[in-house]
Design a protein around this motif. Structure first.
Motif, PDB file in Angstrom:
ATOM      1  N   GLY A  92     -17.217  47.367  -0.857  1.00 55.71           N
ATOM      2  CA  GLY A  92     -17.273  47.061   0.617  1.00 55.71           C
ATOM      3  C   GLY A  92     -18.428  45.880   0.929  1.00 55.71           C
ATOM      4  O   GLY A  92     -19.125  45.421  -0.219  1.00 55.71           O
ATOM      5  N   ASP A 148     -21.350  45.590   2.088  1.00 55.73           N
ATOM      6  CA  ASP A 148     -22.311  46.680   2.786  1.00 55.73           C
ATOM      7  C   ASP A 148     -23.324  46.538   1.707  1.00 55.73           C
ATOM      8  O   ASP A 148     -23.343  45.934   0.779  1.00 55.73           O
ATOM      9  CB  ASP A 148     -21.859  47.747   2.876  1.00 55.73           C
ATOM     10  CG  ASP A 148     -21.038  48.484   1.773  1.00 55.73           C
ATOM     11  OD1 ASP A 148     -21.338  47.908   0.608  1.00 55.73           O
ATOM     12  OD2 ASP A 148     -20.092  49.329   1.923  1.00 55.73           O
ATOM     13  N   GLN A 165     -13.143  46.255   0.476  1.00 58.48           N
ATOM     14  CA  GLN A 165     -13.187  47.642   0.905  1.00 58.48           C
ATOM     15  C   GLN A 165     -13.492  47.544   2.272  1.00 58.48           C
ATOM     16  O   GLN A 165     -14.682  47.959   2.436  1.00 58.48           O
ATOM     17  CB  GLN A 165     -13.575  48.530  -0.197  1.00 58.48           C
ATOM     18  CG  GLN A 165     -13.414  49.966   0.141  1.00 58.48           C
ATOM     19  CD  GLN A 165     -11.984  50.613   0.638  1.00 58.48           C
ATOM     20  OE1 GLN A 165     -11.724  50.261   1.737  1.00 58.48           O
ATOM     21  NE2 GLN A 165     -11.238  51.276  -0.167  1.00 58.48           N
ATOM     22  N   ALA A 170     -13.468  50.297   4.202  1.00 59.27           N
ATOM     23  CA  ALA A 170     -14.218  51.466   4.263  1.00 59.27           C
ATOM     24  C   ALA A 170     -15.764  51.678   3.590  1.00 59.27           C
ATOM     25  O   ALA A 170     -16.303  52.338   3.992  1.00 59.27           O
ATOM     26  CB  ALA A 170     -13.486  52.699   3.779  1.00 59.27           C
ATOM     27  N   GLY A 171     -15.840  50.662   2.983  1.00 54.53           N
ATOM     28  CA  GLY A 171     -17.134  50.591   2.091  1.00 54.53           C
ATOM     29  C   GLY A 171     -17.277  51.073   0.755  1.00 54.53           C
ATOM     30  O   GLY A 171     -16.238  51.352   0.355  1.00 54.53           O
ATOM     31  N   THR A 172     -18.292  50.693   0.237  1.00 51.94           N
ATOM     32  CA  THR A 172     -18.540  50.812  -1.494  1.00 51.94           C
ATOM     33  C   THR A 172     -18.594  52.459  -1.473  1.00 51.94           C
ATOM     34  O   THR A 172     -19.343  53.134  -0.670  1.00 51.94           O
ATOM     35  CB  THR A 172     -19.636  50.320  -1.662  1.00 51.94           C
ATOM     36  OG1 THR A 172     -19.336  48.676  -1.536  1.00 51.94           O
ATOM     37  CG2 THR A 172     -19.915  50.433  -3.193  1.00 51.94           C
ATOM     38  N   LYS A 173     -18.134  52.924  -2.775  1.00 48.09           N
ATOM     39  CA  LYS A 173     -18.293  54.237  -3.055  1.00 48.09           C
ATOM     40  C   LYS A 173     -19.733  54.478  -3.459  1.00 48.09           C
ATOM     41  O   LYS A 173     -20.408  53.864  -3.844  1.00 48.09           O
ATOM     42  CB  LYS A 173     -17.376  54.797  -4.469  1.00 48.09           C
ATOM     43  CG  LYS A 173     -15.810  54.643  -4.048  1.00 48.09           C
ATOM     44  CD  LYS A 173     -15.072  54.702  -5.384  1.00 48.09           C
ATOM     45  CE  LYS A 173     -15.163  53.768  -6.450  1.00 48.09           C
ATOM     46  NZ  LYS A 173     -14.442  52.656  -6.107  1.00 48.09           N
ATOM     47  N   ARG A 174     -20.125  55.995  -2.885  1.00 45.56           N
ATOM     48  CA  ARG A 174     -21.522  56.398  -3.137  1.00 45.56           C
ATOM     49  C   ARG A 174     -21.429  57.852  -3.430  1.00 45.56           C
ATOM     50  O   ARG A 174     -20.497  58.435  -3.018  1.00 45.56           O
ATOM     51  CB  ARG A 174     -22.388  55.843  -2.105  1.00 45.56           C
ATOM     52  CG  ARG A 174     -22.014  56.585  -0.498  1.00 45.56           C
ATOM     53  CD  ARG A 174     -22.594  56.130   0.532  1.00 45.56           C
ATOM     54  NE  ARG A 174     -22.295  56.527   1.556  1.00 45.56           N
ATOM     55  CZ  ARG A 174     -22.800  56.403   2.796  1.00 45.56           C
ATOM     56  NH1 ARG A 174     -24.016  55.626   3.063  1.00 45.56           N
ATOM     57  NH2 ARG A 174     -22.305  56.752   4.073  1.00 45.56           N
ATOM     58  N   ASP A 182     -19.324  61.191  -1.763  1.00 46.65           N
ATOM     59  CA  ASP A 182     -18.843  60.547  -0.438  1.00 46.65           C
ATOM     60  C   ASP A 182     -17.469  60.158  -0.443  1.00 46.65           C
ATOM     61  O   ASP A 182     -17.097  59.014  -0.847  1.00 46.65           O
ATOM     62  CB  ASP A 182     -19.721  59.536   0.081  1.00 46.65           C
ATOM     63  CG  ASP A 182     -19.289  59.038   1.633  1.00 46.65           C
ATOM     64  OD1 ASP A 182     -18.365  59.661   2.162  1.00 46.65           O
ATOM     65  OD2 ASP A 182     -20.076  58.283   1.926  1.00 46.65           O
ATOM     66  N   SER A 225     -15.312  59.526   2.076  1.00 44.09           N
ATOM     67  CA  SER A 225     -15.111  58.669   3.078  1.00 44.09           C
ATOM     68  C   SER A 225     -14.882  57.186   3.055  1.00 44.09           C
ATOM     69  O   SER A 225     -14.526  56.591   3.855  1.00 44.09           O
ATOM     70  CB  SER A 225     -16.117  58.969   4.183  1.00 44.09           C
ATOM     71  OG  SER A 225     -17.206  58.461   3.979  1.00 44.09           O
ATOM     72  N   ARG A 226     -15.401  56.788   1.744  1.00 42.96           N
ATOM     73  CA  ARG A 226     -15.420  55.451   1.408  1.00 42.96           C
ATOM     74  C   ARG A 226     -13.985  55.092   0.677  1.00 42.96           C
ATOM     75  O   ARG A 226     -14.005  54.260  -0.285  1.00 42.96           O
ATOM     76  CB  ARG A 226     -16.501  54.884   0.505  1.00 42.96           C
ATOM     77  CG  ARG A 226     -18.109  55.419   1.072  1.00 42.96           C
ATOM     78  CD  ARG A 226     -18.230  54.145   2.176  1.00 42.96           C
ATOM     79  NE  ARG A 226     -19.442  54.396   2.750  1.00 42.96           N
ATOM     80  CZ  ARG A 226     -20.564  53.485   2.631  1.00 42.96           C
ATOM     81  NH1 ARG A 226     -20.629  52.694   1.579  1.00 42.96           N
ATOM     82  NH2 ARG A 226     -21.804  53.912   3.290  1.00 42.96           N
TER      83      ARG A 226
END
Length: 300
Positions: free
Chosen positions: A67, A69, A91, A93-97, A113, A115-116
């Motif tokens: 992402g 971000d 991405q 939806a953002g970076t995996k975390r 998470d 949601s990413r």
């Protein structure tokens, strides 16, 4: 065909927040005081595999979705700092975390998470094909959307590996990875009968080698229809954290295997690297270096 990359690592880029807790499982309480601090750093499974491989002198490249971000900036910065090539596909939806709770004995509990990402996420076929065709080997994380890239990877002619982590032997999500790879890693932690699961992977897929890591019990290697036990290595210092131990094992195993060591000997490399990783706090991203690994594997 020129293969200028030793290992392409597909997927598994992200950020973890590390929290050292007084015990696991953590009893319910309104609040806990975390004197050791709470730290967010780049590094999930693909990041740690590529860091481990690079520390052993292999030419590596990492491909994943990231992402735009702060978490993505941390991942990019880590790769720049370590001199590791990174192809980051945007991405939205953002970076995996994830959040990792780590107990005093080094065990961890991870909260991912989900949601990413989205079910229809894909890595660009042209990018996957070009990088795979330039690589001797591809290590595939089980993070989305890597499963969709497996047919392209098989067409590239590179050998493949994957890590199924704590697969229970039944979840169908893991099966495409298990059946497409030449080398399959998994943890024995959730398996009632590790040998049965290992043999099923070999029978149903194309794996030449299946390796089940078992923590303090070492590792089990299935190759040429023979199961071999490799004892655990003695950690070189106090065990503080098991985060990244499996990734360190996989990186060292692949280093040895790509240099034509036997599967059992490659697993010995892996146990030494995994034991070393357990002595490194999860807030650190230091991998065992080649000179140290070779020194320890040469020690009777």
């Amino acid at each position: 065909m020129s293969r200028d990359i030793d290992v392409l690592v597909l997927g598994g880029a992200g950020v973890d927040t590390i929290v050292y807790v007084p015990e696991l499982p953590l009893p319910y309480a309104d609040s806990y005081m975390i004197d050791s601090g709470i730290r967010t750093r780049a590094g999930q499974t693909g990041d740690f595999v590529v860091l481990g491989l690079a520390a052993l002198g292999l030419r590596v490249h990492h491909l994943d979705l990231l992402g735009d971000d702060p978490e993505g900036d941390l991942v990019r910065a880590l790769h720049r700092e370590k001199g590791i090539a990174l192809t980051a596909i945007p991405q939205p939806a953002g970076t995996k975390r994830a959040v990792n709770l780590v107990g005093p004995d080094g065990r961890r509990l991870s909260l991912y998470d989900t949601s990413r990402g989205h079910a229809d996420d894909r890595l660009p076929e042209a990018t996957v094909r070009a990088l795979a065709e330039a690589s001797r080997h591809v290590h595939v994380a089980i993070t989305p959307p890597c499963a969709e890239a497996l047919p392209l990877l098989r067409e590239s002619g590179a050998t493949l590996s994957t890590d199924l982590h704590d697969w229970d032997g039944e979840n169908p999500y893991h099966e495409p990875f298990a059946h497409a790879a030449d080398v399959v890693f998994l943890s024995a932690a959730a398996l009632a009968d590790p040998e049965r699961t290992m043999r099923r992977i070999a029978d149903r897929g194309r794996a030449e080698v299946v390796v089940a890591t078992a923590g303090a019990k070492g590792a089990y290697v299935l190759a040429d229809d023979e199961l071999t036990h490799v004892p655990a290595a003695t950690p070189p210092a106090l065990v503080v954290d098991s985060n990244g131990a499996g990734d360190a094992f996989a990186a060292a195993f692949l280093y040895a295997w790509l240099n034509r060591e036997t599967p059992a000997r490659s697993a010995q490399y892996g146990t030494i690297a995994g034991a070393h990783a357990c002595t490194i706090p999860a807030t650190d991203t230091t991998a065992i270096r080649l000179d140290e690994l070779l020194r320890l594997t040469a020690t009777p």
